[in-house]
Design a protein around this motif. Structure first.
Motif, PDB file in Angstrom:
ATOM      1  N   GLU A   1       0.860  -1.174   0.000  1.00 14.67           N
ATOM      2  CA  GLU A   1       0.000   0.000   0.000  1.00 14.67           C
ATOM      3  C   GLU A   1       0.905   1.235   0.000  1.00 14.67           C
ATOM      4  OE1 GLU A   1      -3.499   1.944   2.841  1.00 14.67           O
ATOM      5  OE2 GLU A   1      -2.475   0.106   3.434  1.00 14.67           O
ATOM      6  N   VAL A   2       0.803   2.070  -1.020  1.00 12.13           N
ATOM      7  CA  VAL A   2       1.626   3.274  -1.126  1.00 12.13           C
ATOM      8  C   VAL A   2       0.862   4.444  -0.512  1.00 12.13           C
ATOM      9  CG1 VAL A   2       2.858   4.841  -2.681  1.00 12.13           C
ATOM     10  CG2 VAL A   2       2.682   2.404  -3.252  1.00 12.13           C
ATOM     11  N   LEU A   3       1.392   4.998   0.593  1.00 15.51           N
ATOM     12  CA  LEU A   3       0.734   6.114   1.253  1.00 15.51           C
ATOM     13  C   LEU A   3       1.260   7.460   0.763  1.00 15.51           C
ATOM     14  CD1 LEU A   3       0.530   4.856   4.948  1.00 15.51           C
ATOM     15  CD2 LEU A   3      -1.162   4.667   3.132  1.00 15.51           C
ATOM     16  N   LYS A   4       2.570   7.545   0.512  1.00 17.27           N
ATOM     17  CA  LYS A   4       3.164   8.804   0.048  1.00 17.27           C
ATOM     18  C   LYS A   4       4.218   8.522  -1.014  1.00 17.27           C
ATOM     19  CE  LYS A   4       2.591  11.511   4.310  1.00 17.27           C
ATOM     20  NZ  LYS A   4       3.288  12.303   5.354  1.00 17.27           N
ATOM     21  N   ASN A   5       4.297   9.402  -1.989  1.00 15.89           N
ATOM     22  CA  ASN A   5       5.343   9.363  -3.017  1.00 15.89           C
ATOM     23  C   ASN A   5       5.517  10.800  -3.489  1.00 15.89           C
ATOM     24  OD1 ASN A   5       7.161   8.827  -5.033  1.00 15.89           O
ATOM     25  ND2 ASN A   5       5.778   7.601  -6.291  1.00 15.89           N
ATOM     26  N   GLU A   6       6.475  11.512  -2.859  1.00 16.72           N
ATOM     27  CA  GLU A   6       6.578  12.949  -3.067  1.00 16.72           C
ATOM     28  C   GLU A   6       8.018  13.424  -2.910  1.00 16.72           C
ATOM     29  OE1 GLU A   6       3.808  13.766   0.049  1.00 16.72           O
ATOM     30  OE2 GLU A   6       5.377  14.028   1.575  1.00 16.72           O
ATOM     31  N   PRO A   7       8.359  14.564  -3.493  1.00 18.17           N
ATOM     32  CA  PRO A   7       9.724  15.086  -3.343  1.00 18.17           C
ATOM     33  C   PRO A   7      10.020  15.458  -1.887  1.00 18.17           C
ATOM     34  CG  PRO A   7       8.558  16.175  -5.146  1.00 18.17           C
ATOM     35  CD  PRO A   7       7.536  15.401  -4.370  1.00 18.17           C
ATOM     36  N   PHE A   8      11.305  15.395  -1.494  1.00 16.00           N
ATOM     37  CA  PHE A   8      11.712  15.879  -0.183  1.00 16.00           C
ATOM     38  C   PHE A   8      12.946  16.770  -0.338  1.00 16.00           C
ATOM     39  CE2 PHE A   8      14.558  12.217  -0.503  1.00 16.00           C
ATOM     40  CZ  PHE A   8      15.729  12.676   0.099  1.00 16.00           C
ATOM     41  N   THR A   9      13.112  17.695   0.612  1.00 13.05           N
ATOM     42  CA  THR A   9      14.302  18.551   0.663  1.00 13.05           C
ATOM     43  C   THR A   9      14.743  18.693   2.108  1.00 13.05           C
ATOM     44  OG1 THR A   9      12.899  20.518   0.804  1.00 13.05           O
ATOM     45  CG2 THR A   9      13.687  19.917  -1.388  1.00 13.05           C
ATOM     46  N   ASN A  10      15.964  19.150   2.302  1.00 19.21           N
ATOM     47  CA  ASN A  10      16.501  19.447   3.640  1.00 19.21           C
ATOM     48  C   ASN A  10      16.445  18.254   4.588  1.00 19.21           C
ATOM     49  OD1 ASN A  10      16.967  22.185   2.911  1.00 19.21           O
ATOM     50  ND2 ASN A  10      14.812  22.635   3.293  1.00 19.21           N
ATOM     51  N   PHE A  11      16.741  17.070   4.055  1.00 18.92           N
ATOM     52  CA  PHE A  11      16.835  15.870   4.901  1.00 18.92           C
ATOM     53  C   PHE A  11      18.232  15.294   4.670  1.00 18.92           C
ATOM     54  CE2 PHE A  11      16.247  11.473   6.190  1.00 18.92           C
ATOM     55  CZ  PHE A  11      15.427  11.590   7.302  1.00 18.92           C
ATOM     56  N   PRO A  12      19.199  15.652   5.531  1.00 15.82           N
ATOM     57  CA  PRO A  12      20.594  15.277   5.271  1.00 15.82           C
ATOM     58  C   PRO A  12      20.838  13.772   5.357  1.00 15.82           C
ATOM     59  CG  PRO A  12      20.383  16.357   7.408  1.00 15.82           C
ATOM     60  CD  PRO A  12      19.057  16.465   6.745  1.00 15.82           C
ATOM     61  N   LEU A  13      21.526  13.248   4.336  1.00 15.93           N
ATOM     62  CA  LEU A  13      21.840  11.819   4.261  1.00 15.93           C
ATOM     63  C   LEU A  13      23.330  11.656   3.997  1.00 15.93           C
ATOM     64  CD1 LEU A  13      18.888  10.968   1.855  1.00 15.93           C
ATOM     65  CD2 LEU A  13      19.002  10.253   4.257  1.00 15.93           C
ATOM     66  N   LEU A  14      23.898  10.557   4.466  1.00 19.98           N
ATOM     67  CA  LEU A  14      25.319  10.227   4.280  1.00 19.98           C
ATOM     68  C   LEU A  14      26.196  11.417   4.661  1.00 19.98           C
ATOM     69  CD1 LEU A  14      26.942   7.717   3.361  1.00 19.98           C
ATOM     70  CD2 LEU A  14      27.180   8.799   1.137  1.00 19.98           C
ATOM     71  N   GLY A  15      26.036  11.831   5.920  1.00 17.91           N
ATOM     72  CA  GLY A  15      26.866  12.917   6.436  1.00 17.91           C
ATOM     73  C   GLY A  15      26.590  14.254   5.790  1.00 17.91           C
ATOM     74  N   GLY A  16      25.374  14.441   5.256  1.00 19.31           N
ATOM     75  CA  GLY A  16      25.005  15.706   4.645  1.00 19.31           C
ATOM     76  C   GLY A  16      25.359  15.824   3.170  1.00 19.31           C
TER      77      GLY A  16
END
Length: 271
Positions: A40-55
């Motif tokens: 069941e897919v609840l969300k599929n949307e762009p994201f920003t300002n979520f730091p990954l792999l040390g930013g």
């Protein structure tokens, strides 16, 4: 806690894999949904300002899915858990070429069950020693496993002739079949998915058994899935990211319909 890094090499460019992987996720979701179970897919949307792999990465596509999967869980776990707890939640931040996925069971296990899958995609044959920038302590406990989509054994139940990389030849690209033990050193283009799987299942007396089962299941899933990505090449090669987003929207509607009708489909657990 059990940490394994699976390295899957494919005769694709890193850019091609982004499209092929998303196409194959949508197709595989449909193949594993039906009879009250599935995705069941609840969300599929762009994201920003979520730091990954040390930013290093901070924007991309966010998805939130619920997996209803009673038959996908081994019998020894089904016996222990209440029926309504047999679903897992998946959050994924796809900041390609880096992706992070977290799988939890908030309804029952809460903080005692977490699987984290970090994926990094690079144009090489799987030779980078620490692409995920692990600390010295985590490097000591990490086990590296190379997955060969052409030569690794799979179960009879998982085998499909039209998903066999040793038989498939792409009409669009001329790539394949993948023959011999050394095929990855003889193909152009080439790229590797470095998939770091960290799992924690805090349940006294069962932790080791369940964590080993999870890692074994992830290996099976990665092997079968990447055989499909390669052998489905002529279905996705040439699609744009706009095509993929339209496909994902259509897939969400189809999954909602399929989940409420028909029979249970897809890969079952090895009890």
């Amino acid at each position: 806690m059990l940490i394994k890094e699976f390295r899957v090499t494919l005769p694709l460019t890193v850019e091609e894999y982004q499209v092929g992987q998303l196409f194959s996720v949508a197709e595989a979701s449909k193949n594993n949904t039906g009879g009250g179970e599935g995705i069941e897919v609840l969300k599929n949307e762009p994201f920003t300002n979520f730091p990954l792999l040390g930013g290093k990465y901070s924007s991309g596509q966010y998805t939130y899915k619920i997996y209803h999967l009673a038959s996908k869980v081994p019998a020894f776990i089904r016996l222990l858990l209440p029926k309504n707890s047999l679903e897992v939640h998946e959050e994924a931040w796809n900041a390609y070429p880096y992706c992070k996925t977290m799988i939890t069971n908030p309804g029952y296990m809460k903080d005692n069950f977490v699987i984290t899958i970090e994926s990094f995609h690079t144009a090489d044959t799987g030779t980078q020693p620490n692409v995920h920038e692990l600390s010295a302590d985590k490097l000591k406990s990490r086990e590296v496993i190379y997955i060969d989509i052409a030569n690794d054994s799979i179960t009879n139940a998982d085998y499909k002739e039209d998903e066999d990389p040793t038989l498939f030849k792409s009409k669009k690209t001329g790539r394949g079949p993948l023959v011999g033990k050394d095929w990855k050193n003889n193909v152009t283009p080439v790229m590797t998915c470095y998939k770091l799987v960290t799992c924690e299942f805090k349940w006294f007396g069962l932790q080791t058994r369940v964590e080993n089962f999870i890692q074994k299941s992830e290996r099976r899933l990665f092997t079968n899935f990447h055989r499909q990505v390669f052998c489905w090449m002529d279905r996705w090669h040439g699609l744009t990211m706009e095509d993929i987003r339209a496909l994902e929207d259509n897939t969400k509607e189809e999954l909602d319909r399929q989940r409420h009708e028909g029979e249970v489909r897809g890969m079952q657990a090895d009890d």
